[in-house]
Motif scaffolding. Structure first.
Motif, PDB file in Angstrom:
ATOM      1  N   LYS A 208      45.745  48.220  43.643  1.00  0.00           N
ATOM      2  CA  LYS A 208      46.605  48.884  42.646  1.00  0.00           C
ATOM      3  C   LYS A 208      47.362  47.881  41.778  1.00  0.00           C
ATOM      4  O   LYS A 208      47.901  48.250  40.729  1.00  0.00           O
ATOM      5  CB  LYS A 208      47.573  49.853  43.336  1.00  0.00           C
ATOM      6  N   PHE A 209      47.378  46.603  42.198  1.00  0.00           N
ATOM      7  CA  PHE A 209      48.078  45.575  41.419  1.00  0.00           C
ATOM      8  C   PHE A 209      47.157  44.886  40.404  1.00  0.00           C
ATOM      9  O   PHE A 209      47.621  44.061  39.622  1.00  0.00           O
ATOM     10  CB  PHE A 209      48.665  44.504  42.348  1.00  0.00           C
ATOM     11  N   PHE A 210      45.871  45.229  40.405  1.00  0.00           N
ATOM     12  CA  PHE A 210      44.917  44.492  39.589  1.00  0.00           C
ATOM     13  C   PHE A 210      44.113  45.430  38.682  1.00  0.00           C
ATOM     14  O   PHE A 210      43.677  46.499  39.110  1.00  0.00           O
ATOM     15  CB  PHE A 210      43.948  43.709  40.490  1.00  0.00           C
ATOM     16  N   ASP A 211      43.918  44.993  37.447  1.00  0.00           N
ATOM     17  CA  ASP A 211      43.083  45.715  36.493  1.00  0.00           C
ATOM     18  C   ASP A 211      41.621  45.526  36.913  1.00  0.00           C
ATOM     19  O   ASP A 211      41.117  44.407  36.942  1.00  0.00           O
ATOM     20  CB  ASP A 211      43.321  45.161  35.089  1.00  0.00           C
ATOM     21  N   GLU A 212      40.952  46.623  37.230  1.00  0.00           N
ATOM     22  CA  GLU A 212      39.578  46.519  37.731  1.00  0.00           C
ATOM     23  C   GLU A 212      38.610  45.981  36.686  1.00  0.00           C
ATOM     24  O   GLU A 212      37.499  45.561  37.022  1.00  0.00           O
ATOM     25  CB  GLU A 212      39.100  47.882  38.238  1.00  0.00           C
ATOM     26  N   LYS A 213      39.034  45.965  35.428  1.00  0.00           N
ATOM     27  CA  LYS A 213      38.178  45.400  34.382  1.00  0.00           C
ATOM     28  C   LYS A 213      38.277  43.876  34.324  1.00  0.00           C
ATOM     29  O   LYS A 213      37.400  43.219  33.759  1.00  0.00           O
ATOM     30  CB  LYS A 213      38.568  45.985  33.021  1.00  0.00           C
ATOM     31  N   ALA A 214      39.353  43.339  34.916  1.00  0.00           N
ATOM     32  CA  ALA A 214      39.568  41.888  34.859  1.00  0.00           C
ATOM     33  C   ALA A 214      39.405  41.207  36.213  1.00  0.00           C
ATOM     34  O   ALA A 214      39.203  39.989  36.271  1.00  0.00           O
ATOM     35  CB  ALA A 214      40.970  41.599  34.298  1.00  0.00           C
ATOM     36  N   PHE A 215      39.499  41.992  37.292  1.00  0.00           N
ATOM     37  CA  PHE A 215      39.461  41.406  38.632  1.00  0.00           C
ATOM     38  C   PHE A 215      38.473  42.152  39.526  1.00  0.00           C
ATOM     39  O   PHE A 215      38.422  43.381  39.532  1.00  0.00           O
ATOM     40  CB  PHE A 215      40.850  41.456  39.283  1.00  0.00           C
TER      41      PHE A 215
END
Length: 292
Positions: free
Chosen positions: A26-33
């Protein structure tokens, strides 16, 4: 896209943390990480999991646990083109504290996402890595007794220290640094890369993770009154001013333990034994890329 592996020890901190894959993501953008979460379930399992992460092309590998988990993961990434991160969950958290990594889990995960990379020195003893400190003296006996107690609390550590003060037997050693050799009979022979041991205690407050040097502190065998006096100097973080202390900074130290074939020492808060009496301790300058 950055590939991040979180290696989580589920029983660190008495298992009261809630570090799950859903929580971390939930702390990370799934498009970037690209986030992966692996769980260690036995001693040295984190080493295997780190090797898996390296084989999978990890950009960042994060140890989520106590000093033992942190040590296991970090040993596998020294000298490699991968970034090391820490989410401290254990009791001591000496290295994490020295790196100014928050104890709050949420803030530590955010630090993994947004932190800056620092090239940190690493200690080496006979080819084995340490990151905070190692020692041959009473500190090794304390760690041995602490581990045998089965408890990971400050009170258990203090009890182990008191018991060790009664049973400790000093060993004769030959120590070489900066071209000179000394015979010592130490109560404490402590070599540190970090300025904190954990629980906000320090024997080498001048130590730095980035100066390319190890801090050597030797206190000879002394009576109980002087031990208590030295304890006061520890509390005041002025150990190098204790009159009987031998304190020096060096990038290379050798230790020979006289008349002993098998010898134990503590390394990053864990006790180890080896069938040798010859030890070569060096610093690897900037050997670990770490988020801080």
């Amino acid at each position: 896209m950055k590939k991040i592996f979180f290696i989580v020890n589920p029983i660190s901190g008495k298992g009261k943390h809630n570090i799950t894959a859903d929580y971390i993501k939930k702390f990370f953008d799934e498009k970037a990480f690209d986030i992966h979460v692996l769980y260690s379930t036995y001693k040295r399992h984190a080493i295997e999991l780190t090797q898996q992460a390296l084989s999978a092309g990890a950009d960042i590998i994060v140890a989520c646990g106590g000093d033992g988990t942190i040590h296991e993961v970090a040993t596998q990434v020294v000298g490699k083109d991968v970034i090391f991160g820490v989410v401290p969950v254990g009791s001591g958290n000496g290295l994490a504290s020295n790196l100014s990594i928050p104890k709050d889990i949420e803030q530590a995960i955010i630090r993994v996402r947004d932190g800056k990379v620092m090239n940190m020195d690493v200690g080496s003893i006979n080819g084995e890595y340490f990151f905070s400190n190692m020692g041959f003296g009473i500190d090794a006996t304390i760690i041995d007794n602490y581990e045998k107690s089965g408890k990971r609390k400050l009170g258990a550590y203090i009890k182990a220290a008191l018991n060790s003060a009664q049973q400790y037997k000093a060993k004769r050693m030959l120590v070489t640094y900066k071209g000179q050799t000394k015979e010592v009979n130490p109560l404490l022979l402590f070599i540190s890369n970090s300025n904190e041991m954990g629980y906000n205690m320090s024997l080498t407050p001048k130590a730095s993770l980035t100066d390319g040097l190890l801090d050597y502190l030797m206190v000879p065998k002394i009576n109980l009154l002087k031990q208590l006096t030295f304890g006061l100097y520890v509390i005041l973080k002025k150990t190098e001013k204790f009159r009987k202390t031998d304190y020096v900074q060096s990038d290379h130290i050798t230790v020979e333990i006289i008349g002993q074939e098998r010898n134990g020492f503590q390394m990053d808060g864990e006790y180890y034994e080896y069938d040798t009496n010859q030890f070569e301790i060096r610093v690897i300058k900037g050997g670990l890329r770490v988020l801080c």
